[in-house]
Enzyme design. Structure first.
Site, PDB file in Angstrom:
ATOM      1  N   CYS A 382      22.882  14.639  52.910  1.00  0.00           N
ATOM      2  CA  CYS A 382      23.148  14.754  54.175  1.00  0.00           C
ATOM      3  C   CYS A 382      24.095  13.695  54.395  1.00  0.00           C
ATOM      4  O   CYS A 382      25.254  13.694  54.024  1.00  0.00           O
ATOM      5  CB  CYS A 382      22.078  14.794  55.259  1.00  0.00           C
ATOM      6  SG  CYS A 382      22.643  15.373  56.898  1.00  0.00           S
ATOM      7  N   HIS A 508      18.989  19.080  53.455  1.00  0.00           N
ATOM      8  CA  HIS A 508      17.956  18.478  53.387  1.00  0.00           C
ATOM      9  C   HIS A 508      17.026  19.097  52.348  1.00  0.00           C
ATOM     10  O   HIS A 508      15.759  19.730  52.843  1.00  0.00           O
ATOM     11  CB  HIS A 508      17.047  18.073  54.617  1.00  0.00           C
ATOM     12  CG  HIS A 508      17.984  17.088  55.637  1.00  0.00           C
ATOM     13  ND1 HIS A 508      18.048  15.570  55.317  1.00  0.00           N
ATOM     14  CD2 HIS A 508      18.863  17.268  56.464  1.00  0.00           C
ATOM     15  CE1 HIS A 508      18.638  15.188  56.139  1.00  0.00           C
ATOM     16  NE2 HIS A 508      19.044  15.918  56.841  1.00  0.00           N
ATOM     17  N   GLU A 510      14.603  17.885  50.434  1.00  0.00           N
ATOM     18  CA  GLU A 510      13.496  17.205  50.559  1.00  0.00           C
ATOM     19  C   GLU A 510      12.310  18.177  51.246  1.00  0.00           C
ATOM     20  O   GLU A 510      11.240  17.851  51.197  1.00  0.00           O
ATOM     21  CB  GLU A 510      13.379  15.729  50.774  1.00  0.00           C
ATOM     22  CG  GLU A 510      13.826  15.340  52.435  1.00  0.00           C
ATOM     23  CD  GLU A 510      15.252  15.520  52.739  1.00  0.00           C
ATOM     24  OE1 GLU A 510      15.991  16.145  52.079  1.00  0.00           O
ATOM     25  OE2 GLU A 510      15.369  14.780  53.825  1.00  0.00           O
TER      26      GLU A 510
HETATM   27  N1  GLN Z   1      24.789  11.208  60.765  1.00  0.00           N
HETATM   28  C1  GLN Z   1      25.265  12.417  60.032  1.00  0.00           C
HETATM   29  C2  GLN Z   1      25.721  13.649  60.869  1.00  0.00           C
HETATM   30  O1  GLN Z   1      25.265  13.803  61.865  1.00  0.00           O
HETATM   31  C3  GLN Z   1      24.149  12.918  59.183  1.00  0.00           C
HETATM   32  C4  GLN Z   1      22.790  13.196  59.234  1.00  0.00           C
HETATM   33  C5  GLN Z   1      21.861  13.283  58.567  1.00  0.00           C
HETATM   34  O2  GLN Z   1      21.835  12.396  57.560  1.00  0.00           O
HETATM   35  N2  GLN Z   1      20.731  13.722  58.809  1.00  0.00           N
HETATM   36  O3  GLN Z   1      26.326  14.654  60.394  1.00  0.00           O
END
Ligand code: GLN
Length: 535
Positions: A382, A508, A510
């Site tokens: 992410c 994600h 994970e």
């Molecule tokens: N802050 C980034 C976004 O909103 C990444 C978010 C995250 O890593 N969950 O896109």
């Protein structure tokens, strides 16, 4: 009709109630029962999505895009229960629904009260999950500690529900602490007596006590607890500290927890043991053939719970490779001040997890540059993928001002930015790109090699995206777009050529990893790190 098991906690928080509930789910599944699990959280936030990880720990995301408590992560890792937005009930959600109904006029003429309106709403939500999931047993964990003012409506709701359902249809388990007093050389049962007494005051009599303890409980103590707390001696279950959370189901089974629960719920089923879990998970955890060090560079490193699923998924990647993964936790702000070579010298792989806001960002960029140039396996998740994109644009494509508009609104080179629908967002709660989306994977990439599939579904939680305006410029210098969301043409996975393993994903992974079924990307990342270990 599903039967219910209510799990409450007493004496102190952080007793591992979530792991106890998840382990119970595992044991009941092993006996052939289908289970659902619900977490009730007494706080007034509608969901934890807007809370700082330092406050709350990780926000766990389900397939249907609910932002939930991290205990739901334990449930999915230990069991096959399919969780959804209904699996997480907060006081905020309950009050929001009741107040909305009141404004609509649904209760016209009546005084709206905690009992019966709030408690009815809680009961309805619990019964809905039990009914819709078609399971045999619904496990309900009540967050917080008995005695808290805010958890009272939840406790009252489960009291009523057990009374309505009857004794073979609902069961109360209380997780409590037997503190060990070193100077006296013994565990104390008094806090447990008080906590159970507190429950009795509100009409709940637990039938089983799970006693968390550092030392084994004697028969005499078991008898004392039983007598003072109104439970059978066999229902005083010792929950001794274990080395790894995945040992808990087997430890509770040894104490006879599943037999006891089945007896109390009047269910007869053969015992087929926990062989698969023992062989596939515990054996490998206890005696791994190899070891490897992997660094996690993040901004919430100080809090163990902030990257819960990441740490677990790395352990799963280790199990799949018959290796123990040692995690080196590095604060990204530290990385801003210190030479990455010094901080990363022992790491055979580097992972940058998700995150929000500008603190520590430049430290992460430095870490990516180091692992890219030194060909150390890299996994960006992410925010980690977004950082890898920024680093590549700055240092490989001479786009010096490359940044995300999250960190620099006015940047001349927004390689990561908001898509149109996110620009319109006004309320911050539950308005990110959330939940499972399709990703199609290019053949011949590291991602394809790991997944062995061209189409996958992964969970998201972010607002910002790879900006397609820069796609061809970055591809021209060796960035590989390995995965895309076909519906909206969004970049989901990036890789770079000529590197042993460099993968960034916008989703994600994970959240979908399990100890007995490691996520393909974590398995492949740990394998790549192990390959570096041999050199
Ligand atoms: N802050 C980034 C976004 O909103 C990444 C978010 C995250 O890593 N969950 O896109």
């Amino acid at each position: 009709m599903s039967k219910f098991i209510f799990v409450t906690g007493g004496v102190v928080s952080s007793l591992g109630k979530g792991i106890a509930a998840a382990s119970l789910g595992k044991l009941l599944e092993a006996r052939g029962l289908k289970t659902a699990i619900i977490k009730c959280d007494p706080y007034l936030n509608v969901d934890p999505g807007t809370m700082n990880p330092f406050q709350h720990g990780e926000v766990y995301v389900t397939d249907d895009g609910a932002e939930t408590d991290l205990d739901l992560g334990h449930y999915e890792r230990f069991t096959n229960a399919v969780l959804s937005k209904d699996s997480s009930i907060t006081a905020g959600k309950v009050y929001y629904t009741v107040i909305t109904k009141e404004r609509r006029g649904d209760y016209l003429g009546k005084t709206v009260q905690i009992i019966p309106h709030i408690t009815d709403e809680i009961k309805e939500r619990l019964k809905k999950v039990a009914k819709n999931s078609g399971v045999d047993i619904t496990i309900v964990e009540i967050g917080g500690t008995v005695g808290d003012i805010e958890s009272l409506p939840f406790l009252e709701a489960i009291r009523q529900l057990r009374w309505e359902l009857g004794e073979h249809y609902a069961l109360n388990i209380h997780v409590t602490l037997l503190p060990y007093i070193r100077s006296a050389g013994e565990q104390k049962t008094k806090p447990t007596q008080h906590s159970v007494g507190r429950l009795r005051e509100i009409g709940i009599i637990p039938q089983i006590l799970l006693c968390r303890t550092e030392k084994s409980i004697t028969q005499e103590q078991r008898e004392k607890i039983a007598l003072f707390c109104n439970v059978d001696v066999e229902a005083v279950i010792e929950a001794l500290d274990v080395r790894h959370i995945y040992e808990v189901p087997a430890a509770l089974k040894k104490e006879g927890l599943d037999d006891l629960v089945l007896k109390k719920l009047n269910i007869k089923l053969p015992d087929r043991g926990l062989k698969q879990w023992e062989e596939g998970v515990l054996k490998r955890l206890r005696s791994p053939a190899k070891e490897v060090k992997i660094a996690v560079v993040g901004k919430y490193i100080a809090l163990q719970d902030a990257y819960k699923s990441i740490y677990e998924a790395l352990a799963h990647g280790g199990i799949a490779n018959n290796a123990k993964v040692h995690i080196i936790r590095i604060d990204s702000e530290e990385m801003e001040k210190t030479d990455p070579k010094k901080l990363l010298k022992d790491a055979r792989g580097v992972l940058i997890p998700g995150g929000f806001g500008g603190r520590g960002i430049e430290g992460k960029v430095r870490a990516v540059q180091y692992v890219r140039e030194h060909k150390i396996p890299f996994f960006g998740i992410c925010l980690g993928m977004q950082i890898a994109t920024i680093e590549f644009a700055r240092n490989m494509c001479a786009l010096k001002d490359a940044n995300s508009t999250e960190f620099d609104k006015e940047t001349k080179c927004p390689v990561i930015s908001l898509i149109e629908e996110q620009k319109k967002v006004k309320n911050l709660g539950a308005s990110m790109r959330l939940g499972a989306y399709t990703c199609v994977i290019e053949k011949g990439t590291k991602a394809f090699e790991a997944y062995k599939s061209a189409k996958i579904f992964e969970r998201h939680r972010h607002r910002y995206e790879f900006n397609n305006v820069y796609r061809s410029a970055l591809e021209g210098k060796g960035l590989v777009i390995a995965g895309r969301n076909p519906e909206r043409d969004l970049v989901e996975i990036i890789e770079i050529k000529d590197h042993p393993w460099f993968v960034g994903c916008q989703f994600h992974p994970e959240f979908k990893s399990k100890p007995d079924a490691a996520h393909p990307l974590f398995r492949a990342f740990v394998a790549a790190a192990l390959a570096g270990e041999k050199n």
